[in-house]
Design a protein around this motif. Structure first.
Motif, mmCIF file in Angstrom:
data_model
loop_
_atom_site.group_PDB
_atom_site.id
_atom_site.type_symbol
_atom_site.label_atom_id
_atom_site.label_comp_id
_atom_site.label_asym_id
_atom_site.label_seq_id
_atom_site.Cartn_x
_atom_site.Cartn_y
_atom_site.Cartn_z
ATOM 1 N N LEU A 1 37.991 28.063 43.430
ATOM 2 C CA LEU A 1 38.450 29.264 42.713
ATOM 3 C C LEU A 1 38.152 29.175 41.221
ATOM 4 O O LEU A 1 37.767 30.173 40.597
ATOM 5 N N SER A 2 38.298 27.995 40.657
ATOM 6 C CA SER A 2 37.979 27.800 39.245
ATOM 7 C C SER A 2 36.499 28.071 38.985
ATOM 8 O O SER A 2 36.144 28.745 38.009
ATOM 9 N N SER A 3 35.646 27.574 39.858
ATOM 10 C CA SER A 3 34.201 27.781 39.709
ATOM 11 C C SER A 3 33.839 29.258 39.835
ATOM 12 O O SER A 3 33.062 29.788 39.030
ATOM 13 N N VAL A 4 34.385 29.941 40.831
ATOM 14 C CA VAL A 4 34.096 31.368 41.009
ATOM 15 C C VAL A 4 34.588 32.161 39.805
ATOM 16 O O VAL A 4 33.887 33.041 39.296
ATOM 17 N N THR A 5 35.780 31.841 39.333
ATOM 18 C CA THR A 5 36.340 32.552 38.173
ATOM 19 C C THR A 5 35.489 32.324 36.936
ATOM 20 O O THR A 5 35.166 33.267 36.197
ATOM 21 N N LEU B 1 46.824 17.994 50.400
ATOM 22 C CA LEU B 1 46.564 17.864 48.961
ATOM 23 C C LEU B 1 45.067 17.954 48.664
ATOM 24 O O LEU B 1 44.655 18.607 47.702
ATOM 25 N N HIS B 2 44.271 17.301 49.495
ATOM 26 C CA HIS B 2 42.815 17.388 49.331
ATOM 27 C C HIS B 2 42.349 18.839 49.474
ATOM 28 O O HIS B 2 41.515 19.319 48.704
ATOM 29 N N SER B 3 42.908 19.553 50.440
ATOM 30 C CA SER B 3 42.556 20.957 50.648
ATOM 31 C C SER B 3 42.945 21.809 49.437
ATOM 32 O O SER B 3 42.180 22.672 49.002
ATOM 33 N N ILE B 4 44.104 21.545 48.874
ATOM 34 C CA ILE B 4 44.556 22.298 47.695
ATOM 35 C C ILE B 4 43.617 22.051 46.513
ATOM 36 O O ILE B 4 43.221 22.997 45.817
ATOM 37 N N VAL B 5 43.250 20.795 46.279
ATOM 38 C CA VAL B 5 42.350 20.464 45.171
ATOM 39 C C VAL B 5 40.982 21.115 45.390
ATOM 40 O O VAL B 5 40.407 21.695 44.467
ATOM 41 N N THR B 6 40.463 21.051 46.605
ATOM 42 C CA THR B 6 39.168 21.659 46.918
ATOM 43 C C THR B 6 39.195 23.162 46.675
ATOM 44 O O THR B 6 38.278 23.726 46.065
ATOM 45 N N GLU B 7 40.235 23.830 47.158
ATOM 46 C CA GLU B 7 40.352 25.279 46.978
ATOM 47 C C GLU B 7 40.523 25.652 45.505
ATOM 48 O O GLU B 7 39.944 26.632 45.035
ATOM 49 N N ALA B 8 41.309 24.861 44.772
ATOM 50 C CA ALA B 8 41.499 25.136 43.343
ATOM 51 C C ALA B 8 40.184 24.985 42.588
ATOM 52 O O ALA B 8 39.863 25.809 41.717
ATOM 53 N N ASN B 9 39.403 23.949 42.908
ATOM 54 C CA ASN B 9 38.096 23.773 42.262
ATOM 55 C C ASN B 9 37.157 24.922 42.589
ATOM 56 O O ASN B 9 36.423 25.398 41.721
#
Length: 193
Positions: free
Chosen positions: A18-22, A8-16
């Motif tokens: 990707l959100s920042s790059v986007t 779950l921590h990995s998913i949140v980190t990756e989502a953040n």
């Protein structure tokens, strides 16, 4: 449960991430292709810096960021959301690539507002000063991930405000990234320090 928490921590980190790059990509495209000027209001640099520090310090458990923002600074005509994004990018980079303290210094000099983020990371060679502000350019060899958009977006935001982004080596090691923005005159009535 431990494996679930890790995933779950990995998913949140990756989502953040990707959100920042986007967000950086969309802002960069919008600023470089915009035919209309920014919507600017009279803004307080103290308030912009304060809101950015409140967010970024959540990612700074060692409390490495030190700020100096004098009272009574003139107001600037700016898009506060874009300036907050610029400062957030600079501080995030400093936290990622620097060891030791990071200084954020705001000062009013001549007819300009200067905001400097000073780190103790690996000095950027002078021959790379221009290229690090190009999209997808990365000076990093540390293995830290990034798309190379943050500094390009910082410069685009600065230039959209009639200012500029500069980088210089610091004596004793590290880098100084400086945002320089013009201060409009006259200031709004009743708002002068």
């Amino acid at each position: 449960p431990a494996e679930q928490a890790r995933l779950l921590h990995s998913i949140v980190t990756e989502a953040n991430y990707l959100s920042s790059v986007t967000e950086n990509t969309l802002q960069l495209v919008q600023l470089t292709n915009a035919a209309q000027p920014l919507h600017r209001d009279w803004e307080s640099m103290e308030e912009i810096v304060g809101s950015v520090l409140a967010r970024v310090r959540g990612h700074d458990p060692l409390r490495r960021i030190h700020s100096r923002v004098p009272e009574g600074l003139p107001l600037i005509q700016a898009d506060a959301v874009l300036l907050a994004q610029l400062l957030g990018n600079l501080l995030d980079n400093a936290l990622k690539y620097s060891c030791g303290a990071i200084d954020l210094v705001v000062q009013h000099r001549d007819a300009a507002m200067e905001v400097a983020v000073k780190d103790r990371g690996t000095p950027i060679p002078p021959e790379r000063y221009a290229s690090i502000f190009q999209p997808y350019a990365r000076n990093d060899r540390s293995g830290q991930r990034g798309a190379g958009l943050g500094l390009a977006l910082c410069r685009a935001i600065a230039q959209a405000h009639g200012g500029d982004m500069l980088v210089h080596a610091r004596s004793g090691g590290g880098n100084r990234f400086t945002l320089r923005l013009p201060i409009a005159a006259p200031q709004p009535a009743g708002e002068l320090p």
